[in-house]
Scaffold this motif. Structure first.
Motif, PDB file in Angstrom:
ATOM      1  N   LYS A 175       0.683  -1.298  -0.050  1.00  0.00           N
ATOM      2  CA  LYS A 175       0.002  -0.013  -0.065  1.00  0.00           C
ATOM      3  C   LYS A 175       0.650   1.416  -0.063  1.00  0.00           C
ATOM      4  CE  LYS A 175      -4.344  -1.532   2.039  1.00  0.00           C
ATOM      5  NZ  LYS A 175      -5.190  -0.725   0.820  1.00  0.00           N
ATOM      6  N   GLY A 176       2.188   1.127   0.285  1.00  0.00           N
ATOM      7  CA  GLY A 176       3.184   2.139   0.430  1.00  0.00           C
ATOM      8  C   GLY A 176       3.376   3.071   1.782  1.00  0.00           C
ATOM      9  N   ILE A 177       3.241   2.117   2.859  1.00  0.00           N
ATOM     10  CA  ILE A 177       3.425   2.784   4.282  1.00  0.00           C
ATOM     11  C   ILE A 177       4.883   3.085   4.082  1.00  0.00           C
ATOM     12  CG2 ILE A 177       3.962   0.670   5.152  1.00  0.00           C
ATOM     13  CD1 ILE A 177       2.540   1.613   7.717  1.00  0.00           C
ATOM     14  N   ILE A 178       5.198   4.237   4.504  1.00  0.00           N
ATOM     15  CA  ILE A 178       6.616   4.444   5.119  1.00  0.00           C
ATOM     16  C   ILE A 178       6.990   4.428   6.641  1.00  0.00           C
ATOM     17  CG2 ILE A 178       8.479   6.538   4.849  1.00  0.00           C
ATOM     18  CD1 ILE A 178       6.608   7.914   3.102  1.00  0.00           C
ATOM     19  N   ASP A 179       8.128   3.348   6.733  1.00  0.00           N
ATOM     20  CA  ASP A 179       8.561   3.203   8.119  1.00  0.00           C
ATOM     21  C   ASP A 179       9.974   2.788   7.847  1.00  0.00           C
ATOM     22  OD1 ASP A 179       9.063   2.723  10.570  1.00  0.00           O
ATOM     23  OD2 ASP A 179       8.180   0.700  10.824  1.00  0.00           O
ATOM     24  N   TYR A 180      10.646   3.863   7.651  1.00  0.00           N
ATOM     25  CA  TYR A 180      12.204   3.829   7.130  1.00  0.00           C
ATOM     26  C   TYR A 180      12.804   2.753   8.061  1.00  0.00           C
ATOM     27  CZ  TYR A 180      16.534   5.470   5.723  1.00  0.00           C
ATOM     28  OH  TYR A 180      18.009   5.589   5.165  1.00  0.00           O
ATOM     29  N   SER A 181      12.730   2.927   9.484  1.00  0.00           N
ATOM     30  CA  SER A 181      13.696   1.963  10.326  1.00  0.00           C
ATOM     31  C   SER A 181      13.117   1.474  11.581  1.00  0.00           C
ATOM     32  CB  SER A 181      14.900   2.637  10.477  1.00  0.00           C
ATOM     33  OG  SER A 181      15.996   2.064  11.009  1.00  0.00           O
ATOM     34  N   GLY A 182      11.658   1.570  11.672  1.00  0.00           N
ATOM     35  CA  GLY A 182      11.114   0.696  12.731  1.00  0.00           C
ATOM     36  C   GLY A 182       9.932   1.464  13.501  1.00  0.00           C
ATOM     37  N   GLY A 183       9.681   2.654  13.108  1.00  0.00           N
ATOM     38  CA  GLY A 183       8.837   3.447  13.971  1.00  0.00           C
ATOM     39  C   GLY A 183       7.471   2.606  14.385  1.00  0.00           C
ATOM     40  N   TYR A 184       7.124   1.841  13.509  1.00  0.00           N
ATOM     41  CA  TYR A 184       6.106   1.068  13.657  1.00  0.00           C
ATOM     42  C   TYR A 184       6.347  -0.259  14.146  1.00  0.00           C
ATOM     43  CZ  TYR A 184       3.253   4.556  10.744  1.00  0.00           C
ATOM     44  OH  TYR A 184       2.817   5.391  10.634  1.00  0.00           O
ATOM     45  N   VAL A 185       7.155  -1.057  13.336  1.00  0.00           N
ATOM     46  CA  VAL A 185       7.708  -2.168  13.645  1.00  0.00           C
ATOM     47  C   VAL A 185       8.342  -2.430  14.855  1.00  0.00           C
ATOM     48  CG1 VAL A 185       8.961  -4.327  12.610  1.00  0.00           C
ATOM     49  CG2 VAL A 185       7.702  -2.866  11.022  1.00  0.00           C
ATOM     50  N   ILE A 186       9.006  -1.672  15.322  1.00  0.00           N
ATOM     51  CA  ILE A 186       9.695  -1.741  16.415  1.00  0.00           C
ATOM     52  C   ILE A 186       8.987  -0.896  17.818  1.00  0.00           C
ATOM     53  CG2 ILE A 186      12.075  -1.462  17.739  1.00  0.00           C
ATOM     54  CD1 ILE A 186      13.338  -1.803  14.923  1.00  0.00           C
ATOM     55  N   HIS A 187       9.110   0.382  17.745  1.00  0.00           N
ATOM     56  CA  HIS A 187       8.851   1.361  18.756  1.00  0.00           C
ATOM     57  C   HIS A 187       7.139   1.394  18.987  1.00  0.00           C
ATOM     58  CE1 HIS A 187      12.816   2.560  18.811  1.00  0.00           C
ATOM     59  NE2 HIS A 187      12.731   2.774  17.686  1.00  0.00           N
ATOM     60  N   LEU A 188       6.230   1.567  18.017  1.00  0.00           N
ATOM     61  CA  LEU A 188       4.931   1.602  18.400  1.00  0.00           C
ATOM     62  C   LEU A 188       4.500   0.166  18.779  1.00  0.00           C
ATOM     63  CD1 LEU A 188       2.276   2.889  18.319  1.00  0.00           C
ATOM     64  CD2 LEU A 188       1.799   2.255  15.718  1.00  0.00           C
ATOM     65  N   ILE A 400      -0.686   2.636  11.848  1.00  0.00           N
ATOM     66  CA  ILE A 400      -0.938   2.934  13.343  1.00  0.00           C
ATOM     67  C   ILE A 400      -1.901   1.939  13.870  1.00  0.00           C
ATOM     68  CG2 ILE A 400      -1.392   4.379  15.092  1.00  0.00           C
ATOM     69  CD1 ILE A 400       0.122   6.512  13.564  1.00  0.00           C
ATOM     70  N   LEU A 401      -3.200   1.918  13.296  1.00  0.00           N
ATOM     71  CA  LEU A 401      -4.399   1.256  13.736  1.00  0.00           C
ATOM     72  C   LEU A 401      -4.151  -0.469  13.843  1.00  0.00           C
ATOM     73  CD1 LEU A 401      -7.120   3.240  11.925  1.00  0.00           C
ATOM     74  CD2 LEU A 401      -6.646   3.319  14.479  1.00  0.00           C
ATOM     75  N   PHE A 402      -3.381  -0.617  12.659  1.00  0.00           N
ATOM     76  CA  PHE A 402      -3.059  -2.127  12.518  1.00  0.00           C
ATOM     77  C   PHE A 402      -2.116  -2.458  13.634  1.00  0.00           C
ATOM     78  CE2 PHE A 402      -0.200  -5.539  10.919  1.00  0.00           C
ATOM     79  CZ  PHE A 402      -1.211  -6.594  10.826  1.00  0.00           C
ATOM     80  N   VAL A 403      -1.004  -1.987  13.774  1.00  0.00           N
ATOM     81  CA  VAL A 403      -0.186  -2.226  14.704  1.00  0.00           C
ATOM     82  C   VAL A 403      -0.823  -2.253  16.369  1.00  0.00           C
ATOM     83  CG1 VAL A 403       2.209  -1.704  16.097  1.00  0.00           C
ATOM     84  CG2 VAL A 403       1.856  -1.549  13.363  1.00  0.00           C
ATOM     85  N   VAL A 404      -1.441  -1.008  16.474  1.00  0.00           N
ATOM     86  CA  VAL A 404      -2.012  -1.001  17.843  1.00  0.00           C
ATOM     87  C   VAL A 404      -2.987  -2.104  18.151  1.00  0.00           C
ATOM     88  CG1 VAL A 404      -3.383   0.234  19.514  1.00  0.00           C
ATOM     89  CG2 VAL A 404      -1.784   1.536  17.951  1.00  0.00           C
ATOM     90  N   GLY A 405      -4.156  -2.346  17.118  1.00  0.00           N
ATOM     91  CA  GLY A 405      -4.828  -3.361  17.323  1.00  0.00           C
ATOM     92  C   GLY A 405      -4.405  -4.499  17.311  1.00  0.00           C
ATOM     93  N   TRP A 406      -3.567  -5.144  16.620  1.00  0.00           N
ATOM     94  CA  TRP A 406      -2.845  -6.653  16.636  1.00  0.00           C
ATOM     95  C   TRP A 406      -2.106  -6.823  18.000  1.00  0.00           C
ATOM     96  CZ3 TRP A 406      -3.320 -10.727  13.645  1.00  0.00           C
ATOM     97  CH2 TRP A 406      -2.694 -11.717  13.872  1.00  0.00           C
ATOM     98  N   ASN A 407      -1.273  -5.753  18.539  1.00  0.00           N
ATOM     99  CA  ASN A 407      -0.366  -6.021  19.640  1.00  0.00           C
ATOM    100  C   ASN A 407      -1.391  -5.969  20.912  1.00  0.00           C
ATOM    101  OD1 ASN A 407       2.675  -5.975  19.272  1.00  0.00           O
ATOM    102  ND2 ASN A 407       1.978  -4.499  17.697  1.00  0.00           N
ATOM    103  N   VAL A 408      -2.327  -5.157  20.916  1.00  0.00           N
ATOM    104  CA  VAL A 408      -3.262  -5.249  22.174  1.00  0.00           C
ATOM    105  C   VAL A 408      -3.876  -6.651  22.180  1.00  0.00           C
ATOM    106  CG1 VAL A 408      -5.566  -4.562  22.987  1.00  0.00           C
ATOM    107  CG2 VAL A 408      -3.953  -2.780  22.247  1.00  0.00           C
ATOM    108  N   VAL A 409      -4.453  -6.997  21.222  1.00  0.00           N
ATOM    109  CA  VAL A 409      -5.145  -8.550  21.023  1.00  0.00           C
ATOM    110  C   VAL A 409      -4.366  -9.609  21.468  1.00  0.00           C
ATOM    111  CG1 VAL A 409      -6.220 -10.090  19.889  1.00  0.00           C
ATOM    112  CG2 VAL A 409      -6.983  -7.883  19.732  1.00  0.00           C
ATOM    113  N   VAL A 410      -3.061  -9.699  20.621  1.00  0.00           N
ATOM    114  CA  VAL A 410      -2.265 -10.792  20.817  1.00  0.00           C
ATOM    115  C   VAL A 410      -1.480 -10.985  22.178  1.00  0.00           C
ATOM    116  CG1 VAL A 410       0.104 -11.754  19.518  1.00  0.00           C
ATOM    117  CG2 VAL A 410      -1.977 -10.983  18.220  1.00  0.00           C
ATOM    118  N   THR A 411      -0.759  -9.621  22.430  1.00  0.00           N
ATOM    119  CA  THR A 411      -0.292  -9.516  23.590  1.00  0.00           C
ATOM    120  C   THR A 411      -1.135  -9.966  24.953  1.00  0.00           C
ATOM    121  OG1 THR A 411       1.004  -7.839  22.817  1.00  0.00           O
ATOM    122  CG2 THR A 411       1.258  -8.109  25.323  1.00  0.00           C
TER     123      THR A 411
END
Length: 478
Positions: A175-188, A400-411
């Motif tokens: 879809k073209g998301i920009i996460d250069y080095s982990g703002g979503y994958v790591i920190h969020l 942001i919505l995907f990372v937050v939702g997935w991590n709340v549920v799975v964690t």
């Protein structure tokens, strides 16, 4: 007249034509710098920023996570995150390919690197994510529960975020998301997962929540310094080459971090009348986190603006909002990872969608088919491509919505599942005594402290060649 390459550039079996020696050398260096952020960086930072009685436990949570993630990563994690065989729309197929020499020496999915280099580089990112989660749980989590949490969360949560956002076949990547080095994958993800896990684990002792002074601020600054300087590899390594984009990312990273630190410091001075070194360290971290998704795709002036915002908005959420929202007050987030990583990571993701420069995106994403991809809103408005700019903002918010939702549920599911087999929180006695009760070891042997260890069958120090003495009456490591 025939042309002959210099001997150091001539391809041969161990250095094939597709591999760049310079890029490979930089990538291994960058990976090592990121590894040093965790071991010893966060090991020292955690061990020194907590009460003395929790120094060993806090260090060891980080050290264990680093080792456990590596074994899981080469066993199945890398293939689930970056493998070429899709298992689900947001996940790769588990495989032991990362253990085969024939695979390790082949070219990686990106860059002029062998798979072995890419696996190592991506491992240190996965490891630091789990260590950041530990920051929310310091001072009360059952270590055995942590030993289960690390591999399960890596498998069920981290791999999904990494594949979806960073793998070329991931749905958000397409879809073209920009996460250069982990703002979503790591920190969020670590901020949200840490905050969620803190809810399920429960709080520290009341007296620890009320007063939890660092046991060594000077060592804390040493750990913070390793974290800051290690970010050169964290953001500088993500183009997968020693490129001019990597240089830009490194400079932007440090400019944003410095600006954020100074902003946080000024706010502390204005409102609390004290220049707090702990506050300055928090500001440094929020600046590093905020610039991470944007490091190589924004201009220097944008990095300064991001630093000002990352030094003020997380400060406001931590110092003002946290004290007024009942949910935030209820959950005991020891290192405030919700504010320093979830809030700062979300802020960075949004600002990336706002400030991303199309020409820099072309360098990073190797775009050759025009300007319609990865257009920050500021440039969309400037270039008359308003729709493209707003589309980029929507994709950033969707991430942001995907990372937050997935991590709340799975964690939450992971914590509830572990709780079936063992308590997530240490017992009251362990919480009262700390390291000596949990590990049979104390952090410091100063002014006679070394003579205060209690002889215990659970303490392995004797078998490792250390002499112990009976505990003195009333002694402890608090």
């Amino acid at each position: 007249m025939s042309f002959k390459l210099p001997p150091n550039l001539t391809p041969y079996d161990s250095s094939p034509e597709w591999m760049s020696k310079g890029d490979n050398a930089w990538q291994m260096t960058a990976a090592t710098m990121v590894g040093l952020q965790s071991v010893p960086g966060l090991v020292i930072l955690y061990g020194s920023i907590v009460k003395k009685k929790w120094a060993v436990n806090s260090c060891f949570m980080a050290l264990f996570a680093f080792a456990a993630v590596l074994v899981c990563w080469v066993g199945w994690g890398y293939q689930m995150s970056f493998g070429s065989e899709k298992f689900l729309p947001f996940l790769g197929r588990p495989s032991v390919a990362s253990l085969r020499a024939s695979y390790l020496v082949e070219r990686a999915f990106s860059g002029k690197l062998p798979n072995a280099t890419m696996i190592f580089f991506q491992f240190v990112f996965a490891a630091i994510t789990l260590i950041l989660i530990a920051g929310a749980l310091l001072g009360r989590m059952n270590f055995y529960a942590w030993m289960l949490f690390v591999p399960v969360w890596l498998t069920c949560s981290y791999t999904v975020g990494a594949y979806s956002i960073w793998c070329p076949d991931g749905w958000l990547a397409k879809k073209g998301i920009i996460d250069y080095s982990g703002g979503y994958v790591i920190h969020l993800s670590s901020g949200v997962a840490g905050f969620t896990a803190a809810y399920w684990v429960g709080p520290r002792e009341s007296k620890d929540r009320e007063r939890f002074p660092p046991n060594n601020i000077l060592l804390m600054l040493l750990g913070a310094g390793l974290l800051w300087m290690g970010w050169t590899g964290f953001n500088g390594g993500d183009p997968y080459m020693a490129s001019r984009d990597a240089s830009l990312a490194v400079l932007n990273t440090h400019v944003c971090a410095a600006t954020s630190l100074l902003t946080w410091l000024m706010l502390d001075i204005v409102f609390f009348e004290k220049p707090s070194v702990i506050g300055a360290t928090q500001g440094m971290i929020t600046g590093l986190v905020c610039i991470t998704p944007a490091a190589g795709v924004v201009q220097g002036w944008a990095a300064i603006i991001m630093g000002i915002l990352s030094g003020s908005i997380p400060w406001f959420t931590m110092m003002v909002v946290h004290k007024k929202v009942s949910l935030l007050k209820q959950i005991d987030d020891t290192m405030a990872v919700f504010h320093t990583h979830a809030v700062a990571g979300s802020l960075g993701g949004i600002l990336t969608g706002f400030f991303a420069e199309p020409r820099l995106n072309r360098l990073f994403f190797d775009i050759t088919d025009g300007w319609q991809h990865y257009v920050g809103l500021v440039y969309g408005l400037k270039m008359g491509q308003v729709r493209a700019g707003f589309n980029q903002m929507w994709i950033q918010l969707l991430g942001i919505l995907f990372v937050v939702g997935w991590n709340v549920v799975v964690t939450s599911l992971i914590c509830v599942g572990i709780r079936v087999f063992m308590p997530l929180r240490l017992s009251d006695e362990e919480l009262e005594i700390g390291d000596e009760e949990v590990h049979g070891e104390g952090a410091y042997a100063l002014w006679g402290d070394g003579e205060k260890f209690e002889i215990s069958k659970r303490n392995s120090s004797q078998s490792h060649g250390f002499n112990e003495f009976s505990a003195k009456e009333g002694s402890n490591f608090r």
